[in-house]
Design a protein around this motif. Sequence first.
Motif, PDB file in Angstrom:
ATOM      1  N   ARG A 346      36.703  30.071  23.270  1.00 32.40           N
ATOM      2  CA  ARG A 346      35.957  28.891  23.978  1.00 32.40           C
ATOM      3  C   ARG A 346      36.955  27.639  23.833  1.00 32.40           C
ATOM      4  N   ALA A 347      37.798  27.555  22.769  1.00 28.77           N
ATOM      5  CA  ALA A 347      38.710  26.573  22.563  1.00 28.77           C
ATOM      6  C   ALA A 347      39.699  26.618  23.809  1.00 28.77           C
ATOM      7  N   VAL A 348      40.045  27.684  24.091  1.00 27.99           N
ATOM      8  CA  VAL A 348      41.160  27.781  25.083  1.00 27.99           C
ATOM      9  C   VAL A 348      40.525  27.350  26.430  1.00 27.99           C
ATOM     10  N   ILE A 349      39.240  27.797  26.708  1.00 32.36           N
ATOM     11  CA  ILE A 349      38.623  27.221  27.849  1.00 32.36           C
ATOM     12  C   ILE A 349      38.439  25.767  27.977  1.00 32.36           C
ATOM     13  N   ARG A 350      37.743  25.200  26.825  1.00 34.38           N
ATOM     14  CA  ARG A 350      37.799  23.850  26.464  1.00 34.38           C
ATOM     15  C   ARG A 350      38.793  22.975  26.779  1.00 34.38           C
ATOM     16  N   GLU A 351      39.993  23.592  26.546  1.00 36.20           N
ATOM     17  CA  GLU A 351      41.048  22.740  26.462  1.00 36.20           C
ATOM     18  C   GLU A 351      41.785  22.762  27.821  1.00 36.20           C
ATOM     19  N   CYS A 352      41.487  23.865  28.540  1.00 38.61           N
ATOM     20  CA  CYS A 352      41.869  23.999  29.971  1.00 38.61           C
ATOM     21  C   CYS A 352      41.507  22.968  30.825  1.00 38.61           C
ATOM     22  N   LEU A 353      40.091  22.673  30.553  1.00 36.64           N
ATOM     23  CA  LEU A 353      39.141  21.595  31.317  1.00 36.64           C
ATOM     24  C   LEU A 353      39.866  20.168  30.963  1.00 36.64           C
ATOM     25  N   ARG A 354      40.272  19.938  29.440  1.00 36.36           N
ATOM     26  CA  ARG A 354      40.791  18.855  29.068  1.00 36.36           C
ATOM     27  C   ARG A 354      42.024  18.502  29.595  1.00 36.36           C
ATOM     28  N   TRP A 355      43.019  19.529  29.508  1.00 36.69           N
ATOM     29  CA  TRP A 355      44.481  19.245  29.880  1.00 36.69           C
ATOM     30  C   TRP A 355      44.716  19.222  31.345  1.00 36.69           C
ATOM     31  N   ARG A 356      43.978  19.834  32.079  1.00 39.73           N
ATOM     32  CA  ARG A 356      43.979  19.781  33.466  1.00 39.73           C
ATOM     33  C   ARG A 356      42.744  19.644  34.240  1.00 39.73           C
ATOM     34  N   PRO A 357      41.923  18.491  34.320  1.00 40.54           N
ATOM     35  CA  PRO A 357      40.564  18.603  34.709  1.00 40.54           C
ATOM     36  C   PRO A 357      40.455  18.870  36.022  1.00 40.54           C
ATOM     37  N   PRO A 358      39.451  19.730  36.505  1.00 42.72           N
ATOM     38  CA  PRO A 358      39.499  20.147  37.972  1.00 42.72           C
ATOM     39  C   PRO A 358      39.301  19.189  38.792  1.00 42.72           C
ATOM     40  N   VAL A 359      38.663  18.076  38.395  1.00 42.08           N
ATOM     41  CA  VAL A 359      38.112  16.713  39.132  1.00 42.08           C
ATOM     42  C   VAL A 359      38.846  15.735  38.424  1.00 42.08           C
ATOM     43  N   PRO A 360      40.160  15.471  38.491  1.00 48.67           N
ATOM     44  CA  PRO A 360      40.690  14.490  37.662  1.00 48.67           C
ATOM     45  C   PRO A 360      40.509  13.064  37.925  1.00 48.67           C
ATOM     46  N   THR A 361      40.027  12.525  39.256  1.00 51.84           N
ATOM     47  CA  THR A 361      39.237  11.324  39.261  1.00 51.84           C
ATOM     48  C   THR A 361      37.833  10.887  39.186  1.00 51.84           C
ATOM     49  N   GLY A 362      37.182  12.034  38.709  1.00 51.79           N
ATOM     50  CA  GLY A 362      35.971  11.927  38.619  1.00 51.79           C
ATOM     51  C   GLY A 362      35.101  12.008  39.764  1.00 51.79           C
ATOM     52  N   ILE A 363      33.892  12.435  39.746  1.00 54.61           N
ATOM     53  CA  ILE A 363      32.865  12.360  40.960  1.00 54.61           C
ATOM     54  C   ILE A 363      32.249  10.899  40.850  1.00 54.61           C
ATOM     55  N   PRO A 364      32.562   9.975  42.179  1.00 61.01           N
ATOM     56  CA  PRO A 364      32.260   8.665  41.935  1.00 61.01           C
ATOM     57  C   PRO A 364      30.746   8.436  41.979  1.00 61.01           C
ATOM     58  N   HIS A 365      30.357   7.394  41.287  1.00 60.83           N
ATOM     59  CA  HIS A 365      28.847   6.680  41.347  1.00 60.83           C
ATOM     60  C   HIS A 365      28.845   5.424  42.090  1.00 60.83           C
ATOM     61  N   TYR A 366      27.678   5.044  42.421  1.00 60.11           N
ATOM     62  CA  TYR A 366      27.586   3.884  43.486  1.00 60.11           C
ATOM     63  C   TYR A 366      26.757   3.076  42.845  1.00 60.11           C
ATOM     64  N   LEU A 367      27.115   1.814  42.426  1.00 62.43           N
ATOM     65  CA  LEU A 367      26.497   0.511  41.878  1.00 62.43           C
ATOM     66  C   LEU A 367      25.484  -0.231  43.180  1.00 62.43           C
ATOM     67  N   ILE A 368      24.069   0.018  42.705  1.00 59.43           N
ATOM     68  CA  ILE A 368      23.262  -0.697  43.939  1.00 59.43           C
ATOM     69  C   ILE A 368      22.864  -2.121  43.512  1.00 59.43           C
ATOM     70  N   GLN A 369      23.189  -2.544  42.357  1.00 48.40           N
ATOM     71  CA  GLN A 369      22.919  -4.260  42.172  1.00 48.40           C
ATOM     72  C   GLN A 369      24.035  -4.758  41.231  1.00 48.40           C
ATOM     73  N   ASP A 370      24.084  -5.970  41.311  1.00 48.18           N
ATOM     74  CA  ASP A 370      25.193  -6.722  40.423  1.00 48.18           C
ATOM     75  C   ASP A 370      24.869  -6.376  38.943  1.00 48.18           C
ATOM     76  N   ASP A 371      25.898  -6.064  38.149  1.00 43.67           N
ATOM     77  CA  ASP A 371      25.938  -5.905  36.828  1.00 43.67           C
ATOM     78  C   ASP A 371      26.893  -6.745  35.890  1.00 43.67           C
ATOM     79  N   THR A 372      26.787  -6.717  34.692  1.00 43.41           N
ATOM     80  CA  THR A 372      27.809  -7.197  34.029  1.00 43.41           C
ATOM     81  C   THR A 372      28.292  -6.324  32.854  1.00 43.41           C
ATOM     82  N   TYR A 373      29.554  -6.445  32.066  1.00 39.07           N
ATOM     83  CA  TYR A 373      29.948  -5.628  31.002  1.00 39.07           C
ATOM     84  C   TYR A 373      30.923  -6.307  30.240  1.00 39.07           C
ATOM     85  N   ASN A 374      30.647  -6.749  29.255  1.00 42.61           N
ATOM     86  CA  ASN A 374      31.463  -7.341  28.237  1.00 42.61           C
ATOM     87  C   ASN A 374      32.175  -8.711  28.577  1.00 42.61           C
TER      88      ASN A 374
END
Length: 641
Positions: A346-374
């Motif tokens: 299980r550690a090898v499998i988990r490390e495979c996903l961390r070391w070379r993630p299948p979706v390295p840019t991530g699946i994008p989200h879309y912001l529907i209204q103005d927001d603030t952060y820090n």
Amino acid sequence: MALLSLLLVFSVLCVATLWKRFTSRPHQRLPPGLKKLPGPKGYPLIGSVPEVPEKNSFIKFAEWGKQYGPIYQVNLAGSNHVWISSDQIARDLLAKKGAIYSDRPHIPALIDDNRTSGQYLPLTSKNNAWSRQRKFANVIMRESEKAQFHRYPEIEAKRMLVELMDQPSQYNHALESFISRVTCRLAWGRSEASDELKQRARELLIGVSPTGALGNKLPFLMSLPDWLVPAKAWERRRAKTERTFFEIMQKDVENDMKEKRAPQSWMRTFLESRGSWGFQYELEGAYAVGMHGIAGALTIAAPMQTFCLAMCHYPQYLPMLQEELDRVCGDRLPRSEDRPNLPFLRAVIRECLRWRPPVPTGIPHYLIQDDTYNGYHIPAGSVMHPLEWAISRDPTVFPDPESFNPLRWLEPSYPTYQEPLTQYPTIINCTQFGYGRRLCQGQGVADEDLLIGIGSIAWLFDMSKHSDEAEDGSSTNPSHDSQYDEGEMNEKENSIHLNKAASISYEELNTGVDITEPSNDDQQSESSYPGAWPVDPLEEQIMDVEKRRRGIEWQYRQSKPKPPVKAKKGVNTIDPTLDYTTLLIAKPVPFRFNLELRDQARAQYVRQIFNEGLSKGEYTDSRGYWGEDNGKSKELGWGKV
């Protein structure tokens, strides 16, 4: 005259598109007391598009994160993209504020609007179709997991191992066929559609990838007639073929149920309570099932291919994995019940996903209204990217993040260590599966497939780097050596168990990249991508690790990793572990390595149990759906990729 008119229309559409993008850019006037997110300045109209490489663009975005901070924005041709390099920030925004961050951006190249069509649950915005299908997905995944996924991964692992023994150079085909067949069985109860499912996944991946379909690069083309834009005509044919395929598969299960011979499947679950899901159009159930099939075929094989890559470049961990498998499984293949006793696997499998993630840019989200952060203003309409490549390389969480090291999940000295080891490490709920309300619901399937698939390969085979690659560090032709004589293969068995269709991750998806010689963009005097090579070479050492308290005993020899090789004159070198495809799902380009049997008795055992299943009808030929040559040049069929 006709040509002049056509050029005029084309020019007007181009100008209109550029003007729309320019005027739709987030307004520059900031609310009082807020700051604009940092980021590269870019160029007028096109923004930072010229600065983003097509190959391994996630590395560029990660570099910008180090320069501008863990959250920054980039103008890409008039669209505001916000990149998040911190897991905490991703959780603060995408999970805690899921009410406004859970939509999906529009994908221009698709004929039907992905946000509202209800055809692809992972790409649908937060609406009624998304809610209906999400509830359905929860039911089918929960029921499958309770039934240990009907043992489908264990059944197909035998066929995969025989394929690897008979044709090891086709390892990518074998791994992707394993996943496709398991997913077909889960979706429709049978594996015959595995070739077609791979092709549907292959074509859809092109359609949704920013670097794939031409319509995503030049959206205005989708406003022109089909006869003028081959890419649009290709997409229309793809969508129609996909719809017909899903319809055929649903009817096949309906017929099996009438004849009382339908195996357990997601489609059978849907049909047994057809009116209780609230689906709103005729084939919504067919799409709800088919999309999960495509999603599995697209993604789960990537970590298996990464496993082969990692074991060749970090060979010290394969004996450790094999010791655990031998101790727990003995002379039989891994089973689902072995999971609590296989923490290193299980550690090898988990490390495979961390070391070379299948979706390295991530699946994008879309912001529907103005927001603030820090203190920063995030404008509505921003496309939000949880940059998995950077998130999985946070050195405070993952010390020495560029190295493949499964021990980071098993040693108490690492920040990632968790107990009990009968449960952890696990890939369930890891960041690669998304955030908040968009968390992937197929995690359990991926977990089971990888446990059985990777465990079975390590149980039967040794792997090592090919001598040619060891000399110069470069990628080579997609084949590898073997002691097996192909003349020994049984012709009848081979015609049934070998999937000869092109893999999802080979040349057609590695657009513009030559496997033997990297492109000029990648030319460097030495290997300089962030990658597998440790900063300082480790001296060879013998380490005895005793974990009696947790029931683990390992002995292993730490081999000495080789530093990057200096480039020979006229030869391009890149980190060979970063020769990746360019589409949204990043897969290692096929490479050459040695695959050898650990034990002849085990090989005979695998062939025996495979042949027993073959005689019982468990394994059947792949089925064609569109006639000769897979429908080439016909109304329905496989599109050119």
